[in-house]
Motif scaffolding. Structure first.
Motif, short mmCIF file in Angstrom:
data_model
loop_
_atom_site.label_atom_id
_atom_site.label_comp_id
_atom_site.label_asym_id
_atom_site.label_seq_id
_atom_site.Cartn_x
_atom_site.Cartn_y
_atom_site.Cartn_z
N ALA A 33 -15.86 -10.32 50.75
CA ALA A 33 -15.50 -11.27 49.69
C ALA A 33 -15.23 -12.64 50.29
O ALA A 33 -15.71 -13.66 49.78
CB ALA A 33 -14.28 -10.75 48.94
N VAL A 34 -14.49 -12.68 51.38
CA VAL A 34 -14.15 -13.96 52.00
C VAL A 34 -15.41 -14.64 52.51
O VAL A 34 -15.60 -15.86 52.35
CB VAL A 34 -13.12 -13.75 53.14
CG1 VAL A 34 -12.98 -15.01 53.98
CG2 VAL A 34 -11.77 -13.35 52.55
N ARG A 35 -16.34 -13.87 53.10
CA ARG A 35 -17.57 -14.50 53.61
C ARG A 35 -18.41 -15.07 52.48
O ARG A 35 -18.99 -16.14 52.60
CB ARG A 35 -18.36 -13.50 54.44
CG ARG A 35 -17.65 -13.22 55.76
CD ARG A 35 -18.33 -12.17 56.57
NE ARG A 35 -19.61 -12.65 57.09
CZ ARG A 35 -20.43 -11.88 57.80
NH1 ARG A 35 -20.10 -10.64 58.06
NH2 ARG A 35 -21.56 -12.36 58.24
N LYS A 36 -18.44 -14.37 51.37
CA LYS A 36 -19.18 -14.91 50.22
C LYS A 36 -18.55 -16.22 49.75
O LYS A 36 -19.26 -17.19 49.45
CB LYS A 36 -19.19 -13.90 49.07
CG LYS A 36 -20.13 -12.72 49.30
CD LYS A 36 -20.10 -11.76 48.11
CE LYS A 36 -21.00 -10.56 48.39
NZ LYS A 36 -20.89 -9.54 47.34
N ALA A 37 -17.25 -16.22 49.68
CA ALA A 37 -16.56 -17.43 49.21
C ALA A 37 -16.79 -18.59 50.18
O ALA A 37 -17.06 -19.72 49.76
CB ALA A 37 -15.06 -17.14 49.06
N LEU A 38 -16.70 -18.30 51.47
CA LEU A 38 -16.93 -19.35 52.47
C LEU A 38 -18.34 -19.89 52.37
O LEU A 38 -18.59 -21.11 52.46
CB LEU A 38 -16.68 -18.81 53.88
CG LEU A 38 -15.22 -18.52 54.24
CD1 LEU A 38 -15.12 -17.83 55.60
CD2 LEU A 38 -14.38 -19.81 54.25
N SER A 39 -19.25 -18.98 52.13
CA SER A 39 -20.64 -19.40 52.02
C SER A 39 -20.83 -20.32 50.81
O SER A 39 -21.51 -21.34 50.90
CB SER A 39 -21.50 -18.13 51.96
OG SER A 39 -22.67 -18.38 51.26
N ALA A 40 -20.19 -19.98 49.70
CA ALA A 40 -20.27 -20.86 48.52
C ALA A 40 -19.69 -22.25 48.84
O ALA A 40 -20.23 -23.27 48.41
CB ALA A 40 -19.54 -20.23 47.34
#
Ligand code: ADP
Ligand code: ZN
Length: 680
Positions: free
Chosen positions: A407-414
């Motif tokens: 979840a955190v990696r997805k958010a960082l990517s966004a």
């Protein structure tokens, strides 16, 4: 502890033992070394200079920033039979005269002064004349120009110390290294005094955090479950204090607001009401703090996140100073984090100070998002280690944790794909694939991250973002209107080199109402309220705050142990000799429902060995009233003669007759000597 210190602790203050840290500090201050003691609010700092003041010759000058607080301490000392006085602008002429009379006759042991007084040369001359042997500085962090309690007059204390050339003991609850260095610099000319950092645990305070979810209702519920108990609600803004106080009143509480924008007179009214009334709620900004010496605050709630872990600690520390159970609740949300970050960034402090402030905020956020016992995390910050405490929300109900790495990696990517120009609202729209106008306008629906996070809904993503801010993986950038930017801390997670656990329970909606703890068991509750009513009546008649009579903890112990005599009562914590004499019989009457018939002379000996010796002498005397064979003329000793014998313990007939006269010594002497020998 020395026997003198022990006796004074017992007789004057009514305590059996020192609290953690107090013993060493008292010893060092009494010995005449310079001391810096960092102790938590409610840790018992005042005793650490009051007791040495009584043990040392001469006068101890106490510099304290707030008049109300000084007056309370002086009153409490006088209640305990100590010669203390204050020279403040709030004095009546009679009070000032009494202080001067005490100084001139050399009786006064503690002289409280406001720092403003130090500005006049006359004050310095006066202090030179009266034989000052110790300077005690309360709230020493007031010398720090970066703190919000800065008092320019505190900078004169260093001069005072040099001029009088006496030891100085400085006390504060502010633990951070920068403030400590400033204190050493400004009060001790940079020469490190003996430093004590002690007792940060406040085991009677229950700790809890909750993420904001209808925050007004959360606070109203919390207050509702503690109806009738004194509490403080801290708010981030002045407006909010007024609105919340009104909401609490609408809900049937007695509540008022307090903030720095109010007239001094109005603030003083609130302070006085809070000190005197049982069960008042004050809704305040942090301006309500330093002057609050009330030991029986039963709860503290934060409607908004405090600014740092030190501020949090100090604010919750105002609860339960008397050692009886107290509860806290701290609410926080993404807006709080944003606000606190921008306050630091927009402040005037130099860059190092700002970096340190961010770090202190991070520590608080780490505590807010803690996964294990909060007290362990909190004490760990202050360098103390501890076991899981059993008195925090996470010990009550352990956090449910999940692997949040993806979840955190997805958010960082966004965040990165939109070049760190957006806040969490827009980022969440991208993650859940929400085709808003803004998304379409910026063509963010073309991004590979668009719609990649549909496993969570909007509110769950909000919790993820909040926790990312809490772990300092992202920070809002004030120059980009609060857009989230990634920090270095996040790199290992982004690169897949580190994992992160997040809390699930803050994602789910249900926020359970924290359990209310009764102060005493059900069967003791009626007695406790009767004791409180007695205390209130006495306090109102004497126009002093209730705790000046006895604090909550003392009443709780009375209700639980139900002392049956004045001797038993004297063994209750907080019942010193003076208070026993003044109030003992009245409280005992409440407990036993009848006044104990005791000669006043005997009453004075309650709780001392001499008391039981006195009783035995009285018994022996009754047996011998008409001599060994019951035929002589009746004879007895006066109560004060018996008290003298019990206290002086003469060890021969000669010595006895000096107290009793020959006739009485002849009749009672041998039997009395037996009693005294028995008593060791
Ligand atoms: P602070 O460190 O905040 O100035 P105080 O000196 O006001 O704290 O003390 C807080 C409370 O703790 C007071 O009610 C005081 O009577 C109580 N207290 C201090 N020392 C002891 C002790 N050794 N035993 C029991 N209670 C104590
Ligand atoms: Zn715990």
């Amino acid at each position: 502890m020395t026997s003198d210190a022990a006796a004074l602790l017992r007789d004057v203050f009514g305590f059996d033992d020192f609290r953690p840290g107090q013993g060493e500090i008292v010893e060092t201050v009494t010995g005449g070394d310079n001391v810096l003691a960092i102790m938590p609010t409610g840790g018992g700092k005042s005793l650490c200079f009051q007791l040495p003041a009584l043990l040392r010759d001469g006068v101890t000058v106490v510099i304290s920033p707030l008049i109300a607080l000084m007056r309370d301490q002086v009153r409490a000392l006088q209640e305990a039979g100590v010669e203390a006085g204050a020279l403040t602008s709030g004095n009546t002429p009679e009070e000032t005269d009494a202080v001067w009379a005490g100084l001139e006759t050399g009786r006064l042991k503690l002289l409280y002064m406001a720092p403003e007084r130090l500005a006049s040369g006359a004050a310095l001359n006066m202090l030179r004349r009266i034989g000052v042997s110790l300077i005690a500085v309360d709230e020493a962090h007031c010398v720090s120009q970066w703190g919000h309690d800065f008092r320019p007059d505190y900078l004169r204390i260093g001069e005072l110390r040099r001029a009088l050339n006496v030891p100085l003991a400085a006390f504060t609850a502010t633990a951070d290294a920068e403030t400590r260095d400033e204190i050493v610099e400004k009060l001790f000319d940079g020469i490190a005094p003996q430093t004590f950092l002690r007792g940060f645990d406040r085991p009677n305070i229950h700790l809890a955090f909750a993420s904001k979810d209808g925050p007004r209702k959360q606070i109203l519920d919390f207050a509702d479950a503690r109806r009738g108990r004194s509490g403080i609600v801290y708010c981030g803004t002045r407006n909010k204090t007024e609105a919340l106080a009104q909401a609490l009143r609408d809900d049937g509480h007695s509540a008022c607001h307090y903030h720095g924008g109010m007239e001094a007179e109005d603030r003083r009214i609130v302070e006085t009401r809070f000190a005197r009334e049982d069960g008042l709620i004050v809704v305040a900004t942090v301006a309500f703090g330093m002057g609050i010496d009330k030991p029986d605050i039963r709860w503290v709630a934060h409607a908004d996140l405090p600014k740092s872990i030190e501020a949090y600690y100090q604010e919750i520390g105002r609860a339960g100073r008397d050692g009886a159970p107290a509860e806290t609740l701290t609410l926080f949300g993404p807006d709080d984090i944003r606000l606190r970050r921008s306050q630091i960034d927009e402040g005037l402090a130099p860059p190092e100070r700002r970096a340190a402030d961010h770090a202190r905020l991070n520590s608080l956020l780490g505590l807010a998002e803690a996964l294990v016992c909060r007290r362990q995390v909190l004490l760990g910050y202050f360098g103390e280690s501890s076991e899981p405490c059993g008195k925090c929300d996470l010990c009550d109900a352990p956090a449910e944790v999940f692997d949040g790495t993806t979840a955190v990696r997805k958010a960082l990517s966004a965040i990165l794909r939109t070049e760190e120009w957006f806040g969490s609202g827009h980022l969440i729209d991208i993650l859940v694939g929400n085709e808003t106008d803004r998304i379409k306008e910026r063509r963010h629906d073309q991004l590979s991250t668009f719609g990649c996070g549909t496993e969570y809904d909007k509110r769950q993503w909000q919790a993820v973002f909040r926790q990312m801010m809490g772990h300092d993986l992202v920070r809002p950038d004030p120059e980009r209107h609060g857009a989230l930017r990634m920090t270095e801390t996040a790199l290992p997670i982004l690169r897949g080199e580190a994992a992160i656990s997040l809390r699930r329970d803050t994602i789910r909606k249900a926020s359970r109402r924290p359990a209310v703890k009764a102060l005493v068991s059900e069967e003791d509750a009626p007695l406790l309220s009767a004791l409180r009513a007695k205390r209130r009546a006495l306090a109102e008649a004497a126009r002093v705050p209730a705790y000046v009579i006895f604090n909550d903890r003392t009443l709780i112990e009375m209700a639980e142990r139900r002392p049956a005599s004045l001797d038993d009562l004297a063994r209750i914590g907080g019942v010193g000799a003076k208070k026993l004499e003044r109030y003992g019989a009245m409280f005992l009457e409440v407990i036993t429902g009848a006044v104990e018939a005791l000669h006043p002379t005997r009453r004075k000996l309650a709780g001392q060995v001499a008391g039981s010796v006195f009783d035995q002498l009285l018994e022996v005397q009754a047996d011998l009233a008409r001599g060994t064979d019951g035929t002589d003329k009746p004879l007895s000793c006066s109560a004060s003669q018996l008290a003298k014998v019990a206290k002086l313990r003469p060890d021969s007939l000669d010595a006895l007759s000096r107290v009793l006269g020959d006739r009485r010594a002849e009749r009672f002497g041998p039997a009395f000597l037996d009693v005294l020998r028995e008593a060791g």
